[in-house]
Design a protein around this motif. Structure first.
Motif: not given
Length: 76
Positions: A20, A22-23, A40, A42, A68, A71
């Motif tokens: 990952v 970005e979230y 997100s 990934w 998803e 995450i």
């Protein structure tokens, strides 16, 4: 590539790592769809953290939704 999380998972029954980068959790008071639903970014990776496009190509819609969810659980 630097990941903010490396989550063990599987694609098509093959063990992998979800890297990952970005979230952003969704915010029900947000002004835009992007912020309302969250997002997100990934990548499907092998166990060494290298991206695995051949494995990512095997993703089904159901597996993408499952990942998803994995995450979101990781960050909440």
């Amino acid at each position: 590539m630097k990941y903010i999380a490396a989550i063990e998972s599987s694609v098509a029954g093959i063990p992998c790592v979800i890297g990952v980068t970005e979230y952003q959790q969704g915010d029900s008071l947000a002004d835009s769809d992007h912020d309302y639903y969250g997002y997100s970014q990934w990548f499907v990776c092998d166990h060494r953290g290298r991206t695995a496009p051949w494995l990512e190509s095997k993703l089904t819609n159901a597996e993408q939704r499952r990942i998803e969810s994995e995450i979101a659980r990781h960050f909440n």
